[in-house]
Design a protein around this motif. Structure first.
Motif, mmCIF file in Angstrom:
data_model
loop_
_atom_site.group_PDB
_atom_site.id
_atom_site.type_symbol
_atom_site.label_atom_id
_atom_site.label_comp_id
_atom_site.label_asym_id
_atom_site.label_seq_id
_atom_site.Cartn_x
_atom_site.Cartn_y
_atom_site.Cartn_z
ATOM 1 N N PHE A 288 0.837 -1.209 0.000
ATOM 2 C CA PHE A 288 0.000 0.000 0.000
ATOM 3 C C PHE A 288 0.872 1.260 0.000
ATOM 4 N N LEU A 289 1.906 1.275 0.849
ATOM 5 C CA LEU A 289 2.774 2.458 0.933
ATOM 6 C C LEU A 289 3.560 2.655 -0.358
ATOM 7 N N LYS A 294 3.869 5.855 -5.467
ATOM 8 C CA LYS A 294 4.096 5.612 -6.886
ATOM 9 C C LYS A 294 5.454 4.971 -7.145
ATOM 10 N N GLY A 295 5.834 4.105 -6.198
ATOM 11 C CA GLY A 295 7.082 3.374 -6.365
ATOM 12 C C GLY A 295 6.847 2.052 -7.059
ATOM 13 N N ARG A 296 7.912 1.279 -7.186
ATOM 14 C CA ARG A 296 7.837 -0.017 -7.830
ATOM 15 C C ARG A 296 8.322 -1.102 -6.865
ATOM 16 N N GLY A 297 7.954 -2.324 -7.194
ATOM 17 C CA GLY A 297 8.396 -3.450 -6.388
ATOM 18 C C GLY A 297 7.589 -3.579 -5.103
ATOM 19 N N GLN A 301 13.144 -2.520 1.056
ATOM 20 C CA GLN A 301 14.223 -1.668 1.561
ATOM 21 C C GLN A 301 13.701 -0.324 2.059
ATOM 22 N N LYS A 302 12.757 0.240 1.340
ATOM 23 C CA LYS A 302 12.235 1.556 1.722
ATOM 24 C C LYS A 302 11.360 1.484 2.968
ATOM 25 N N TYR A 303 10.642 0.348 3.127
ATOM 26 C CA TYR A 303 9.730 0.212 4.256
ATOM 27 C C TYR A 303 10.029 -1.081 5.021
ATOM 28 N N PRO A 304 11.129 -1.096 5.785
ATOM 29 C CA PRO A 304 11.408 -2.274 6.613
ATOM 30 C C PRO A 304 10.363 -2.405 7.726
ATOM 31 N N ASN A 305 10.340 -3.560 8.359
ATOM 32 C CA ASN A 305 9.323 -3.810 9.386
ATOM 33 C C ASN A 305 9.327 -2.742 10.475
#
Length: 332
Positions: A288-289, A294-297, A301-305
């Motif tokens: 969702f984030l 508007k990112g990919r994948g 890495q961008k949103y670790p736990n």
């Protein structure tokens, strides 16, 4: 011919709730201890712990019993006869009759019903327990737990027989009582199951298997696979990676559902199921984030736990869960 069930108005629901508050203490004194569903100070946790304790008493299996269309099968005449044994007030009896004959709609014309109770009504679970309490009482009055070595456990219209001898005579005795009450056992969903194969009841899976630590046969309680899939479906329905909501709103939708589900299974051997659920909600929030920015994948890495939890997503091991009340001492 197709019918539509009439929906109770707000005024009807208020009246039915008041009726329940008046009637429930009267009938609660008569209800048997083998019944756990929709009763004050009794719950599914108590039922599961009582069943597990009973399974240790040389039980080899259970008879899983399902009624066919139970709520639509309760005969009004017999139900009212049971109610009159405890309630003699004419005004209250008149209200009870009216609540039962709410009817169905056929092309705009309401047809009064003679069998069944309105599902979704505040008072329907009480009617259900009043009627099935007759089955509970007959089962114990005839001393079937001792004669047939089969203990009855019931949660509303879900029932099992914990068996120490052959389950077939116990199941036949149950069918006989149900038949006299004008109820039908759903044969497609009624089974005799070995404890080593495991069985499901009110969302729990009970199974007997060797302990990995001691090697001794142990009764385990797990969240049933169907219950695990159900909570995932619920979360999928509530959320979407493209939902036009804020991250805070996303967590406000997810957290109460997860907290309620985990509290229901908190006393069981649910660690693996909790880890799977945690991975599911983390992945869903992360997707969702990522889509929102508007990112990919997948956004690992961008949103670790740690970042997900900092944004408010529930962490099942964080101590945010509330333990439920202790089971009743007289659980059987």
């Amino acid at each position: 011919m197709q019918y539509e069930v009439t929906v109770a108005t707000v005024e009807d629901r208020v009246v039915q709730t008041a009726m329940k508050l008046v009637m429930e203490p009267v009938f609660e004194a008569d209800f048997h201890n083998c019944s756990y569903g929709y009763r004050p100070k009794r719950n599914a946790r108590q039922a599961s712990l009582a069943i597990r304790e009973d399974l240790y008493q040389r039980a080899w299996g259970v008879a899983e019993i399902d009624f066919k269309d139970y709520f639509n099968s309760i005969p009004h005449a017999k139900l009212l006869k049971l109610i009159r044994l405890r309630i003699g007030d004419g005004s209250m009896l008149k209200l009870i009759k009216q609540s039962l004959k709410v009817g169905v709609s056929d092309r705009g014309v309401v047809i009064p019903t003679r069998i069944g109770v309105p599902q979704g009504s505040p008072i329907s679970p009480l009617y259900s327990n009043i009627y099935l309490n007759l089955l509970d009482q007959l089962w114990h009055k005839r001393r079937y737990p001792e004669k047939l070595q089969a203990t009855l456990y019931r949660y509303c219209d879900d029932a099992i027989l914990v068996c120490r001898k052959s389950a077939q005579p116990a199941l036949e005795a149950f069918r006989s009582i149900a038949s006299r009450m004008d109820l039908t056992v759903n044969e497609e969903k009624t089974h005799i199951t070995k404890l080593t194969d495991g069985f499901d009841f009110i969302g729990y899976q009970f199974v007997k298997r060797p302990s990995p630590k001691t090697g001794k046969n142990t009764i385990y309680i797990f969240p049933a696979k169907r219950a695990q899939q159900k909570v995932r479906n619920r979360l999928k329905f509530l959320t979407s990676r493209r939902a036009p909501i804020s991250p805070q709103e996303f967590t406000e939708l997810v957290n109460p559902v997860v907290r309620g589900w985990t509290n229901y299974f908190l006393h069981t051997n649910a660690s693996d199921a909790f880890r799977r659920l945690q991975r599911f909600i983390n992945t869903r929030f992360r997707r969702f984030l990522t889509c929102r920015s508007k990112g990919r994948g997948f956004g690992w890495q961008k949103y670790p736990n740690s970042k997900l939890y900092a944004m408010g997503l529930i962490y099942i091991g964080s101590g945010m869960l509330q333990y439920m009340t202790k089971p009743a001492h007289d659980s059987r």
